[in-house]
Design an enzyme around this catalytic site. Sequence first.
Site, PDB file in Angstrom:
ATOM      1  N   GLU A  30      48.135  41.686  36.731  1.00  0.00           N
ATOM      2  CA  GLU A  30      49.110  42.784  36.680  1.00  0.00           C
ATOM      3  C   GLU A  30      50.429  42.250  35.982  1.00  0.00           C
ATOM      4  O   GLU A  30      51.147  43.031  35.308  1.00  0.00           O
ATOM      5  CB  GLU A  30      49.692  43.243  38.066  1.00  0.00           C
ATOM      6  N   ASP A  61      48.427  38.418  41.421  1.00  0.00           N
ATOM      7  CA  ASP A  61      49.314  37.544  40.654  1.00  0.00           C
ATOM      8  C   ASP A  61      50.712  37.586  40.717  1.00  0.00           C
ATOM      9  O   ASP A  61      51.214  38.785  41.342  1.00  0.00           O
ATOM     10  CB  ASP A  61      48.788  37.755  39.191  1.00  0.00           C
TER      11      ASP A  61
END
Length: 416
Positions: free
Chosen positions: A166, A101
């Site tokens: 994350e 991400d």
Amino acid sequence: MSKPIYEYIDSLRESVIDLQKNLVSRPALGPENEGPGDMGPGQGEMVKAKYIEQYLDNLGIGPVVWINAPDARVPDGVRPNLAATLPGKSERTLWVISHMDVVPSGDLSLWIGDPFTLRVEGDVLYGRGVEDNHQGIVSSLVAAKAFKDQDVTPDMGLGLLFVSDEETGSGFGLDYVLKHNPDLFGANDLFLVPDFGASDSRLVEVAEKHMLWLKITVVGKQCHASTPGEGVNSLVGAAAFIMKLQELYALFDKKDPLFDPPISTFEPTRKDANVPNVNTVPGKDVFYLDCRILPEYPIDDVLGKIKEIGASVMRSYGVTLEYEVVQRNEAAQPTDVQSEVVTKLADGIKDVYGVAAKPQGIGGGTVAAFLRRAGHPAVVWSTCIHNAHQPNERSLISAQLGDAKVIAHMLGAAGK
């Protein structure tokens, strides 16, 4: 006859560019973030994960293990995490853990070109995610490609784990993997998280501080600014509290040279808007406090002192205070600076970059904390520019190739 691994990695510049081009064009934003173009929030992680799976399949690395975290907010209903292993001569594995991400692009007017179209200028790559954390993804895949293409079996297996979420807490990412698939990792495995570092390659993160983020609401009584005696000015109370919170530096003043800075920090940061007009005394103000606390101090001790200081502000200014914990992360046990993963990494840094590694603690949080809490020795390292989350995010092709060599060295590729 196969080339030595280092020499072969040096030839993979175009592979770095191709990987980055494909990763950048698949913007993986969590559902909390706004997606660009016609790709809605939460879709990109799965799109990127499928691309990585196909890349691994083309390398002949598999099977890929999918560890999907249920999340009803995203179109597929799950947040993907995927793992694969390149076998080594031993049963042990060096896991390289990267996140798929990215953060939103932010103000597009600050970008030169489309954030999600890779731009190449010599050694420099531009695009959202090229450093945070595509650099880690690419370095690990390039190392794997070198071993596969040259038909060399590393001394230790290379584990590749690509996680979601994350940037927004890791509840659907590494934290989920550790809770639901703890058997993925062996007791003697080593762990590298290529998600933080320094441009000179020296910084090896082995410890983190406690993290405490507080939302503090100061409540007074709104009134007209021409008659302040009829109200209680919450802004004055908030300002007084903010200034008195500087006392925390004297109350928690120990130093630990492992960290930079070596002290606990207590910084007011965000301030929410109060009244929209000039001639009104505000009745409510909200501000935020970011605390990065040395591990030797319990978080509850700090929180208690904050509330003691707040009580004095309430008495002096007639306001009331409300506290909300936005984020609270207890520091994990540091990774021993003499541990095998640290010494292997330091040897690789010295061999590839010619510099001495510097084990250090940081104030920020990384996913390594989840590994350390689970009892796994983990280090965070990469060779990076430090421009993550900024407009025109960039990374160096040379650093990605160099970091791939360090990973190869840790696997036993020196001289091969």
